[in-house]
Design an enzyme around this catalytic site. Structure first.
Site, PDB file in Angstrom:
ATOM      1  N   HIS A 185     -25.069 -14.135  39.027  1.00  4.67           N
ATOM      2  CA  HIS A 185     -25.023 -15.590  38.834  1.00  4.67           C
ATOM      3  C   HIS A 185     -26.239 -16.081  38.053  1.00  4.67           C
ATOM      4  CE1 HIS A 185     -21.752 -15.624  41.781  1.00  4.67           C
ATOM      5  NE2 HIS A 185     -22.521 -14.842  42.516  1.00  4.67           N
ATOM      6  N   SER A 309     -33.451 -15.462   9.107  1.00  3.10           N
ATOM      7  CA  SER A 309     -33.161 -16.890   9.013  1.00  3.10           C
ATOM      8  C   SER A 309     -33.620 -17.380   7.649  1.00  3.10           C
ATOM      9  CB  SER A 309     -33.889 -17.648  10.121  1.00  3.10           C
ATOM     10  OG  SER A 309     -33.906 -19.038   9.865  1.00  3.10           O
TER      11      SER A 309
END
Length: 476
Positions: A185, A309
Site C-alpha cells: 500500500h 530532457s
C-alpha cells in the site's frame, strides 16, 4: 526537375509527403527495426505467400494420394516446381497477385489464378481444375493464418519473451542477496530482497510463456459450411475425414473436425489471452521499475550523446519503460478485441473475422516493441545498493511484525508477560519512526526467553528477509 517540383500541393498549401519509405503507422515507420521480423509471417504479403503454400500442398496431396479418379502421383520435378512457387515468392509475386485481384476483386481467387498460370510450364495444365478443389476461401485462409501466426509465435515472439525472462532471472540472481524495504500500500513493510522481487516477475512471465508454448494452432478444410458436401458429391468414395485430418496435420497444425464455414478461432482467442496476460504482467514490471527508479533504487546508465530532457540536462528519463507501457496497452486492446470478436460469427459465416485478422500483426508488433524496450531499459540499470540500504536503516519499525510473532510463540511456550503483543507493538510503532536503540530497549524489557531475546536483539531490517534468496530457484 527537383522532387519538390513533382510534389502534389495539399489544401493547406504544404507539399504531399506520399512516396516510398513513408509509413502511416509507427510499427512500419519509426519502430520498423524492432518489428520487421514479423513481416515475414504476419504481413499481407506473408498471408498471400502462405495461401499459395496451402493451395500448392493441397494440390500435391490430392495427386499423391490419388484422392480423385484419374489422378496420379506427381513427379519429384513437378512437386519441386510447384513448391518453388512458394519458395520463390517475391515482391514481383505480390505485385502480380495485386493485379489479378484488381480484376477478381477476391484475394483467394487471385491466388488460384496465380497458381493456375504456372501449371503449363510444369506440364500440369490439364489439372488446373484441381487448384482450390472442394475449397471455400476460408479453407485456405484459416490454414494460412494459422501457419503465419504459429511461425510468428515460434520464431519471433517466443524467442523475445524467453530472452526477456532470462534477462530478468539473471538480474534477480545478481541481486538475490540485496535486502530492500518492501512497500505494501505504498507504506514501509517487511523487507525482501531485490532479487526475490524481480524473480516474482520472472516466474509470472515464465508461466505465460509456457502457456504460449503449449498453444494449439487449429485448422480445417471441410468446405462451404463444414459438411464436406461438395467433396462427397464429386468424389463419394473418398474418406474425406481422413483426407482432411491428414492434410491439416501434415501442415504442422492441429485438426479441427467440427466447424461452420469458418474455423471457429477459439484457439486464437486462447493464444491472445495468454499473450495479453504476459503483456499485462510486463506492464506491472514496468510500473514497478519506474517507481524504483523514482525512489533511486536504480540508477539509469546514461547513453552517450543522448538527451534526457530538452531543457533539464541532469535528467535521464525512464522512457524505455514508459514506451513499453503504452505499447503493451495498445497490444492488449487489440488482442482482447481480437479474442472477443473472432469467436463470434453470425450463423455459418460473416466477414467480421476477415477485417479483424488483418490486425494480428499490429497486435504482435506492439508486444514485440514493448519487450524490446523493456530489455533495453533493464540493460541500462545499475542497482543503487547504498540508497536501498539507507532506506532500510530508516525503517526499524518494520521489525514490529517479527517481535510480536516471537511474543506469540513465547506465550504458546508458556513464557509469562507476553499478553497483547499486537497492541503493544502498535502503541510503540504506529504513526512514528522507531530507531534501533528504542526497539532494542523495548525487546530487552519484554522478559523473553534468552534464546528469543538474543534472536531479536541481533535482528535488523537488513537481515529480516526470511528465506527470500532461496525462493529464486522457483523462477528458473
Amino acid at each position: 526537375m527537383s522532387h519538390r517540383d513533382n510534389c502534389t500541393t495539399l489544401p493547406n498549401g504544404r507539399h504531399s509527403l506520399t512516396g516510398a519509405g513513408l509509413a502511416l503507422g509507427p510499427l512500419d515507420g519509426r519502430y520498423k527495426s524492432a518489428t520487421e521480423p514479423l513481416v515475414d509471417y504476419l504481413s499481407e504479403a506473408a498471408l498471400n505467400r502462405d495461401r499459395v503454400h496451402v493451395e500448392v500442398e493441397w494440390f500435391i496431396y490430392l495427386c499423391d494420394h490419388k484422392v480423385l479418379p484419374g489422378l496420379e502421383p506427381l513427379t519429384e520435378d513437378q512437386k519441386k516446381g510447384l513448391r518453388e512457387i512458394v519458395t520463390e515468392f517475391t515482391e514481383e509475386s505480390t505485385a502480380e497477385l495485386a493485379e489479378i485481384e484488381a480484376v477478381t476483386v477476391h484475394d483467394v481467387k487471385a491466388v488460384e489464378y496465380f497458381i493456375g498460370r504456372r501449371l503449363e510450364k510444369l506440364g500440369l495444365e490439364r489439372l488446373k481444375p484441381l487448384v482450390h478443389f472442394g475449397c471455400t476461401s476460408e479453407d485456405i485462409n484459416n490454414l494460412s493464418y494459422a501457419l503465419g501466426i504459429k511461425d510468428a509465435v515460434n520464431n519471433v515472439w517466443l524467442p523475445a519473451a524467453r530472452d526477456l525472462v532470462a534477462q530478468i532471472n539473471e538480474m534477480a540472481e545478481n541481486a538475490k542477496d540485496i535486502p530492500m524495504l518492501s512497500r505494501t500500500h505504498g507504506q514501509p513493510a517487511t523487507p525482501s530482497t531485490l532479487g526475490k522481487e524481480l524473480a516474482v516477475f520472472a516466474y509470472r512471465l515464465g508461466r505465460q510463456v509456457k502457456h504460449v508454448e503449449n498453444a494449439e494452432f487449429l485448422g480445417k478444410i471441410n468446405g462451404a459450411t463444414g459438411t464436406f458436401s461438395a467433396h462427397v458429391a464429386s468424389v463419394p468414395g473418398a474418406d474425406w475425414l481422413k483426407v482432411s485430418e491428414e492434410f491439416v496435420t501434415g501442415l504442422g497444425l492441429d485438426w479441427n473436425p467440427l466447424t461452420t464455414q469458418i474455423e471457429n478461432h477459439d484457439w486464437q482467442a486462447e493464444l491472445y489471452s495468454s499473450i495479453a496476460h504476459f503483456n499485462q504482467i510486463l506492464h506491472n514490471l514496468c510500473t514497478d521499475i519506474w517507481n524504483y527508479i523514482s525512489i533511486r533504487f536504480f540508477r539509469q546508465i546514461p547513453v552517450e550523446g543522448a538527451t534526457g530532457s530538452s531543457t533539464m540536462p541532469h535528467k535521464v528519463n525512464p522512457i524505455r519503460f514508459e514506451n513499453a507501457e503504452a505499447n503493451l496497452e495498445i497490444s492488449n486492446t487489440l488482442l482482447n478485441t481480437l479474442g472477443s470478436t473472432l469467436i463470434q460469427s453470425r450463423w455459418q459465416r460473416d466477414l467480421t473475422d476477415s477485417s479483424s485478422q488483418r490486425n494480428i500483426g499490429v497486435a504482435f508488433g506492439h508486444s514485440i516493441l514493448a519487450i524490446s524496450n523493456v530489455a533495453k531499459g533493464l540493460a541500462r540499470l545499475d542497482v543503487a545498493e547504498d540508497v536501498i540500504a539507507e532506506d532500510l536503516d530508516q525503517n526499524w519499525e518494520v521489525l514490529a511484525e517479527a517481535i510480536q510473532m516471537v511474543m506469540r510463540a513465547e506465550a504458546i511456550a508458556g513464557v509469562e508477560g507476553m499478553e497483547d503483543p499486537y497492541e503493544r507493538l502498535k502503541e510503540l510503532t504506529r504513526g512514528q519512526r522507531v530507531d534501533a536503540t528504542r526497539l532494542k530497549e523495548f525487546v530487552a524489557g519484554l522478559g523473553l526467553s534468552a534464546d528469543a531475546e538474543k534472536r531479536l536483539s541481533e535482528l535488523t531490517p537488513n537481515t529480516y528477509i526470511g528465506i527470500a534468496p532461496e525462493l529464486l530457484k522457483f523462477a528458473q
